[in-house]
Motif scaffolding. Sequence first.
Motif, PDB file in Angstrom:
ATOM      1  N   HIS A 194       0.852  -1.181   0.000  1.00  0.00           N
ATOM      2  CA  HIS A 194       0.000   0.000   0.000  1.00  0.00           C
ATOM      3  C   HIS A 194       0.895   1.242   0.000  1.00  0.00           C
ATOM      4  O   HIS A 194       2.014   1.226   0.526  1.00  0.00           O
ATOM      5  CB  HIS A 194      -0.871  -0.031   1.261  1.00  0.00           C
ATOM      6  N   GLY A 195       0.425   2.340  -0.570  1.00  0.00           N
ATOM      7  CA  GLY A 195       1.228   3.550  -0.667  1.00  0.00           C
ATOM      8  C   GLY A 195       1.733   4.066   0.671  1.00  0.00           C
ATOM      9  O   GLY A 195       2.863   4.577   0.759  1.00  0.00           O
ATOM     10  N   ARG A 216       5.043  -0.566  -5.169  1.00  0.00           N
ATOM     11  CA  ARG A 216       3.877   0.213  -4.774  1.00  0.00           C
ATOM     12  C   ARG A 216       2.661  -0.215  -5.602  1.00  0.00           C
ATOM     13  O   ARG A 216       2.729  -0.310  -6.835  1.00  0.00           O
ATOM     14  CB  ARG A 216       4.158   1.700  -4.981  1.00  0.00           C
ATOM     15  N   THR A 218      -0.678   0.510  -7.386  1.00  0.00           N
ATOM     16  CA  THR A 218      -1.347   1.662  -7.985  1.00  0.00           C
ATOM     17  C   THR A 218      -2.589   1.168  -8.729  1.00  0.00           C
ATOM     18  O   THR A 218      -2.769  -0.044  -8.930  1.00  0.00           O
ATOM     19  CB  THR A 218      -0.413   2.387  -8.968  1.00  0.00           C
ATOM     20  N   PRO A 219      -3.439   2.084  -9.176  1.00  0.00           N
ATOM     21  CA  PRO A 219      -4.600   1.656  -9.972  1.00  0.00           C
ATOM     22  C   PRO A 219      -4.209   0.920 -11.244  1.00  0.00           C
ATOM     23  O   PRO A 219      -5.011   0.154 -11.797  1.00  0.00           O
ATOM     24  CB  PRO A 219      -5.300   2.990 -10.299  1.00  0.00           C
ATOM     25  N   GLU A 220      -2.973   1.140 -11.699  1.00  0.00           N
ATOM     26  CA  GLU A 220      -2.527   0.477 -12.932  1.00  0.00           C
ATOM     27  C   GLU A 220      -1.931  -0.908 -12.694  1.00  0.00           C
ATOM     28  O   GLU A 220      -1.640  -1.641 -13.651  1.00  0.00           O
ATOM     29  CB  GLU A 220      -1.478   1.352 -13.639  1.00  0.00           C
ATOM     30  N   THR A 221      -1.718  -1.297 -11.431  1.00  0.00           N
ATOM     31  CA  THR A 221      -1.150  -2.616 -11.156  1.00  0.00           C
ATOM     32  C   THR A 221      -2.126  -3.691 -11.622  1.00  0.00           C
ATOM     33  O   THR A 221      -3.276  -3.726 -11.169  1.00  0.00           O
ATOM     34  CB  THR A 221      -0.861  -2.801  -9.654  1.00  0.00           C
ATOM     35  N   TRP A 242     -10.323  -1.190  -1.907  1.00  0.00           N
ATOM     36  CA  TRP A 242      -8.911  -1.372  -2.265  1.00  0.00           C
ATOM     37  C   TRP A 242      -8.470  -2.819  -2.057  1.00  0.00           C
ATOM     38  O   TRP A 242      -7.666  -3.347  -2.838  1.00  0.00           O
ATOM     39  CB  TRP A 242      -8.056  -0.430  -1.416  1.00  0.00           C
TER      40      TRP A 242
END
Length: 335
Positions: A194-195, A216, A218-221, A242
């Motif tokens: 998580h960030g 990290r 991210t929404p793109e992972t 999440w």
Amino acid sequence: MNVLQFTDKGIWCPAGDFYIDPWKPVQRAVITHAHSDHARWGSAHYLCQKETVPLLQLRLGADISVQGMDYGEMLNINGVRVSLHPAGHIIGSAQVRVEQNGEVWVASGDYKLEQDGISAPFEPVRCHTFITESTFGLPVYRWQPQQQIITDINRWIYENQQAGKASVLLAYSQGKAQRLLHSLQDTVPHFLAHGAIANVNELLRNNGYPLPLVERITPETPKSAFKNVVVMAPPSADDTVWMRRFQPYSLGVCSGWMQVRGNMRRRNADAGFALSDHADWKGLLSAVDATGAEQVYATHGFSSVFARYLQEKGIAAKEVTTAYGEEEIITNTES
């Protein structure tokens, strides 16, 4: 002599005119460590152990006025001698020793006695009066050695991988997460985080701490990246949208509260690991004994029980109400 006093703003040194871990804004704050219940925004000037400086800036803002000290370094503040000593709680955590006219008081902040391999080990400080936390001040809280718990976590991760599940570990983003990353890095080749955890990890790596790289999230992972992996997340992420991206996953909570099985059920966790950054019952008693203190104030946690037990042992002990301990509430489990 009351070298320190308990006020509505925090623990105050009248002669030095500074506060220790104030919960309201003050002119001069001495901070034991960078957790949110002990390090609050709004004070004019901060003093802390030098390794806490970047963590404090991350939490409160890079533009705060902050001074860092080495462990054991002595500072004279209006005739009061102040020094910081290892608390073993998290990286940079410190006990505050305050001496006035030969009278010594120590405010512990939060502490643990077991060496975790990444924080400066707890150092007992002789004093006349000791202000101690009592987060786990009940006899039921007795920790297993760290290596045994890490072995249990590794076994759980392996079982999850065999079942085709991701392993999601909930741990406080500042302290517990780094302890786990450091302890698991020889057996876990890749971590996703998580960030909040990635930010602290990056900061500490940049300051020379031997922590592994984390990826990290991210929404793109892509979802494919979560298969059979180990994910580090703060307790605040639990039961959120999440978290759903990791399905199928097994949830493990790392907290001293997991010593009591009912707490694991209330968290809807698949596994609970009683790994705490606080002293257990025996640790608290050992720490008090090592100080040689004639007077003890017990704060945040099971303070009334712990103070009463010390009284039965012949120690002048009192319970004190403070605003500390927020990250320990079981609904947050950031402990």
